[in-house]
Enzyme design. Sequence first.
Site, PDB file in Angstrom:
ATOM      1  N   GLU A 123       0.502  -4.500  11.914  1.00 42.38           N
ATOM      2  CA  GLU A 123       1.937  -4.260  11.751  1.00 42.38           C
ATOM      3  C   GLU A 123       2.355  -3.139  12.702  1.00 42.38           C
ATOM      4  O   GLU A 123       1.645  -2.137  12.786  1.00 42.38           O
ATOM      5  CB  GLU A 123       2.273  -3.847  10.317  1.00 42.38           C
ATOM      6  CG  GLU A 123       3.774  -3.773  10.110  1.00 42.38           C
ATOM      7  CD  GLU A 123       4.202  -3.533   8.660  1.00 42.38           C
ATOM      8  OE1 GLU A 123       3.323  -3.352   7.792  1.00 42.38           O
ATOM      9  OE2 GLU A 123       5.401  -3.509   8.413  1.00 42.38           O
ATOM     10  N   GLY A 263       0.149   5.993   6.987  1.00 42.22           N
ATOM     11  CA  GLY A 263      -0.542   6.294   5.730  1.00 42.22           C
ATOM     12  C   GLY A 263      -1.534   5.232   5.311  1.00 42.22           C
ATOM     13  O   GLY A 263      -2.679   5.533   4.954  1.00 42.22           O
ATOM     14  N   MET A 265      -2.064   0.495   5.113  1.00 41.62           N
ATOM     15  CA  MET A 265      -1.568  -0.814   5.528  1.00 41.62           C
ATOM     16  C   MET A 265      -1.992  -1.884   4.532  1.00 41.62           C
ATOM     17  O   MET A 265      -3.157  -1.980   4.161  1.00 41.62           O
ATOM     18  CB  MET A 265      -2.113  -1.120   6.942  1.00 41.62           C
ATOM     19  CG  MET A 265      -1.665  -2.443   7.484  1.00 41.62           C
ATOM     20  SD  MET A 265       0.149  -2.520   7.662  1.00 41.62           S
ATOM     21  CE  MET A 265       0.404  -4.247   7.324  1.00 41.62           C
ATOM     22  N   GLU A 266      -1.015  -2.717   4.159  1.00 45.58           N
ATOM     23  CA  GLU A 266      -1.183  -3.649   3.046  1.00 45.58           C
ATOM     24  C   GLU A 266      -1.772  -5.005   3.429  1.00 45.58           C
ATOM     25  O   GLU A 266      -1.490  -6.001   2.750  1.00 45.58           O
ATOM     26  CB  GLU A 266       0.177  -3.861   2.383  1.00 45.58           C
ATOM     27  CG  GLU A 266       1.211  -4.678   3.204  1.00 45.58           C
ATOM     28  CD  GLU A 266       2.169  -3.832   4.039  1.00 45.58           C
ATOM     29  OE1 GLU A 266       1.824  -2.680   4.359  1.00 45.58           O
ATOM     30  OE2 GLU A 266       3.254  -4.334   4.371  1.00 45.58           O
ATOM     31  N   GLU A 300       0.646   0.176  -1.603  1.00 44.10           N
ATOM     32  CA  GLU A 300       0.022  -0.899  -0.809  1.00 44.10           C
ATOM     33  C   GLU A 300      -0.352  -2.073  -1.700  1.00 44.10           C
ATOM     34  O   GLU A 300      -0.206  -3.229  -1.319  1.00 44.10           O
ATOM     35  CB  GLU A 300      -1.206  -0.381  -0.051  1.00 44.10           C
ATOM     36  CG  GLU A 300      -0.951   0.807   0.872  1.00 44.10           C
ATOM     37  CD  GLU A 300       0.255   0.662   1.785  1.00 44.10           C
ATOM     38  OE1 GLU A 300       0.544  -0.457   2.229  1.00 44.10           O
ATOM     39  OE2 GLU A 300       0.916   1.693   2.045  1.00 44.10           O
ATOM     40  N   HIS A 303       2.604  -4.252  -2.467  1.00 43.92           N
ATOM     41  CA  HIS A 303       3.011  -5.117  -1.355  1.00 43.92           C
ATOM     42  C   HIS A 303       2.419  -6.523  -1.489  1.00 43.92           C
ATOM     43  O   HIS A 303       2.909  -7.451  -0.857  1.00 43.92           O
ATOM     44  CB  HIS A 303       2.539  -4.529  -0.019  1.00 43.92           C
ATOM     45  CG  HIS A 303       3.543  -3.649   0.664  1.00 43.92           C
ATOM     46  ND1 HIS A 303       4.867  -3.978   0.808  1.00 43.92           N
ATOM     47  CD2 HIS A 303       3.398  -2.442   1.287  1.00 43.92           C
ATOM     48  CE1 HIS A 303       5.502  -3.015   1.482  1.00 43.92           C
ATOM     49  NE2 HIS A 303       4.628  -2.066   1.774  1.00 43.92           N
ATOM     50  N   GLU A 322       9.881  -2.836   2.349  1.00 44.04           N
ATOM     51  CA  GLU A 322       9.557  -1.410   2.216  1.00 44.04           C
ATOM     52  C   GLU A 322      10.445  -0.695   1.193  1.00 44.04           C
ATOM     53  O   GLU A 322       9.949   0.083   0.385  1.00 44.04           O
ATOM     54  CB  GLU A 322       9.615  -0.718   3.582  1.00 44.04           C
ATOM     55  CG  GLU A 322       8.564  -1.213   4.578  1.00 44.04           C
ATOM     56  CD  GLU A 322       7.129  -1.120   4.076  1.00 44.04           C
ATOM     57  OE1 GLU A 322       6.875  -0.479   3.048  1.00 44.04           O
ATOM     58  OE2 GLU A 322       6.242  -1.733   4.724  1.00 44.04           O
TER      59      GLU A 322
HETATM   60  N1  HT7 Z   1       3.535  -1.566   6.005  1.00 44.02           N
HETATM   61  C1  HT7 Z   1       2.866  -0.459   6.587  1.00 44.02           C
HETATM   62  C2  HT7 Z   1       3.694   0.101   7.678  1.00 44.02           C
HETATM   63  C3  HT7 Z   1       3.086   0.255   9.044  1.00 44.02           C
HETATM   64  C4  HT7 Z   1       1.904   0.832   9.439  1.00 44.02           C
HETATM   65  C5  HT7 Z   1       0.861   1.356   8.748  1.00 44.02           C
HETATM   66  C6  HT7 Z   1      -0.201   1.894   9.494  1.00 44.02           C
HETATM   67  C7  HT7 Z   1      -0.206   1.950  10.832  1.00 44.02           C
HETATM   68  C8  HT7 Z   1       0.835   1.422  11.551  1.00 44.02           C
HETATM   69  C9  HT7 Z   1       1.872   0.862  10.821  1.00 44.02           C
HETATM   70  N2  HT7 Z   1       2.987   0.286  11.247  1.00 44.02           N
HETATM   71  C10 HT7 Z   1       3.708  -0.068  10.172  1.00 44.02           C
HETATM   72  C11 HT7 Z   1       2.576   0.604   5.587  1.00 44.02           C
HETATM   73  C12 HT7 Z   1       3.464   0.593   4.415  1.00 44.02           C
HETATM   74  O1  HT7 Z   1       4.625   0.931   4.493  1.00 44.02           O
HETATM   75  O2  HT7 Z   1       3.065   0.232   3.355  1.00 44.02           O
HETATM   76 ZN    ZN Z   2       5.083  -0.209   2.556  1.00 44.31          ZN
END
Ligand code: HT7
Ligand code: ZN
Length: 869
Positions: A123, A263, A265-266, A300, A303, A322
């Site tokens: 993502e 932080g 990633m889901e 996460e 999600h 989000e």
């Molecule tokens: N959906 C993810 C968002 C995200 C991310 C996380 C890690 C590294 C790069 C990224 N780009 C986008 C995390 C979340 O909002 O749950």
């Molecule tokens: Zn998120």
Amino acid sequence: PQVIRREDYTAPAFLIETVELVFDLDRDATIVASRLSLKANPERGSGAGDVVSLDGEDMKLLSLKVDGTALAAGDYEVTGEGLRFKAPSEQFVVEIETRISPVNNTRLEGLYVSQSAYCTQCEAEGFRRITYFMDRPDVMATYRVTINAPKDTCPVLLSNGNLVSSTDLPDGRHQAVWDDPFPKPCYLFALVAGDLACVEDSFKTMSGRDVALRIFVEHGNEDRCDYAMDSLKRAMKWDEDVYGLEYDLDLFNIVAVSDFNMGAMENKSLNVFNAKYILAKSDTATDTDYELIESIVAHEYFHNWSGNRVTCRDWFQLSLKEGLTVFRDQEFSSDERSRPVQRIKDVQRLRAGQFPEDGGPLAHPVRPDSYIEINNFYTATVYQKGAEVIRMMHTLLGAEGYRKGIDLYFERHDGQAVTCDDFARAMEDANGVNFDQFRLWYSQAGTPNLIWKGEYDADKQAYRLTIEQKTEPTPGQVIKSDLQMPVKIGLLARDGSELHAQTIDLTQAKQEFLFEDISEEPVVSFNRDFSAPVNVGTIPSHEDLAFLMGNDTDAFNRWEAGQKYASDLLIAAVRAYAKSGDADAALGNVNAFCNALRATLTNDDLDKAFRAQAMILPGEAMLAEQLQPADPEAIYQVRQALRRKVAIALQDEFEASYRHNASNDAYSPDATSAGQRALRAVALSYLAATGETVFLDLALEQYRTADNMTDRMAALTVLNDQDHPGRAEALADFESRFASDTVVIDKWFSLQAMSSRTDTLDQVKKLMEHSAFTMRNPNKVRALVGAFAMANQRNFHAADGSGYAFYADRLMELDNLNPQVAARLAAPLGKWRKFDEDRASKMKAELNRILAKENLSRDLYEIASKSVA
Ligand code: HT7
Ligand code: ZN
């Protein structure tokens, strides 16, 4: 660079139904073979002869076949952005081989190496750095993934879904095959391979299925996973209880890595986390760390439904997943901990991060209309304001109505990629309401400002409340409409009883509300629980604020009254300080304020976590937001002076609080124990603010004897701003204890970067030479360089511009390694409008220097160019 616009959305010409990937892992030359089955999208009426366009960046194309035949050189085109060829028919198979270099991937997007493990981050658009693909969220496919790697360095091979087989291969290699039955966009693809330790547990779902839960960490960290695992199980249960949502596979994996852009990633069934949001034990993690771990693990996990089962049609819809998921994690934390304290923290975060964004050069709607680089739109507006929008729907519809809407949303859209509008429609349809006006929250940027006025008619025993709303223009959006919002109010009698409480449905620019049977002139508690995410311009009298601090039945507004009271005193004093240069005199007599604080501090009916929060004065950045121009030095001096006055006035109570809240019990991260520690920490910090050496000695004593990281950090934070010899002793001790602990040593970097001492910038420069520091690791950069700019207003804004110049140099350096993180850190320089001319021109000069950089990334260009305009 090209601007991508929401209005230009078109459905993809071709869809991908199945994806087969084979990875031959190698640090410098990983070979990725992909087999994609494509078909024409009936929605577009495309077919043979139409162009198939696949995204791809930074990779070597080794081979390309369509329906088994290699394409001749003239039959396809490869650019720096992708690959194009003509479709042979309506349905066909594409086979692609690419080569990529994970070890040289400093952007941490796509496939990269963290420590010695392979790891992916797709993502928003990282998958196009792995193989050529339609890298957009509305292309959903099922994936079968084969991973081949050396068995000694990569005993663990993970991807999404279920493990189909594990096989040994010749030459010390082995293979794992994973199959994910749920169609997903490529941004949810993940692969992890390395030598990792595993902590295991299980969860029985509401329908009685056993789910294996695994957390993979670096060897040696196995004893730091308990809290994350416990949080995961509580989140799974909460989602069943509150949303009726059950986990859908038999396996849920989490991997913690040290090199990570954000932080967590889901990715479907394979969440990847920044290690700092997984690893915790009492002597390495603070209560705040535990809180963050709980909420991010939950976020996460949530999600899986809000994001994965139902995903976004395009990246403009990012808040669909989000905003909703942040609201879900906030509510989870509220249920697990103290609801009012959680709300206070969520609002603090919104005010600190989102309100300035909404009032500055980077303002954009919750559903943006355009972007240059989508990574720049993972913003406080999309996340935090997006969550407030969902919260307002919850308030307007009530818990039951909201749940009906959610049920319909998941029933209608499971397996689809949809829009924010689809979400609002599900809410409308399930409840028979019309959200036409409410939808403006998605499209209109800017924080509304509310002004209220009350008039009491003693003869008629009636109270008339008039509310006006106004939203200032934002870049590119000059005309603003009136918004619909729920405003919770309470009317209080002087004896503290509640005369009336209601949720007002505000829809107009100016609206009047009449309340009858009001037996005395009430004190108004306005926008309780922060039911609408707005600024309120009306400031009640100090007398009313003190009354609300002691009597409001809405805990949030009790806290809010204290903040308003403090802000009002501080802002007036900053203005007076500009003339006199004497902070004490500028503040004048603050006894009434101190008395109101004392009443809260000593009220044993109140939760200790709440009392701790209520003692903390508005931060320097928050005060700067309310001043034009803001003088960071004056704000610092005046805030310190008020802290000293409060400390002296309440010294006895703080001493008592410090003594009574000591604990002999073993550390427990639960909310009650954390509240007790927080109150003791606040007491210590005020005691130190009296200026008496004995309390700095006490802080050093606490540092030396602490048996947990929360107490240790509380003591070190106090010493950090001082000249006391205990500072050097404690910092040196911390370094020697934790120098090799990559998660913990970041606290030490941050603390020094945030010190109000005037030698801080020199220290930060020296710390950049520390063996534990590297510009290649985002956590390190954020901890040292980011903390200096974002959490040290006094030194970052040093009048000579040294803070700005240092920071711009670091951003440019970082841009060459990791543009995504460089751009995310660039916002502080964009705040130049808030400051005096001299500072503003120095900040702009640095932005212009950045814009003149050779090979400036699209990411940093977008932020710097919008910030300077
Ligand atoms: N959906 C993810 C968002 C995200 C991310 C996380 C890690 C590294 C790069 C990224 N780009 C986008 C995390 C979340 O909002 O749950
Ligand atoms: Zn998120």
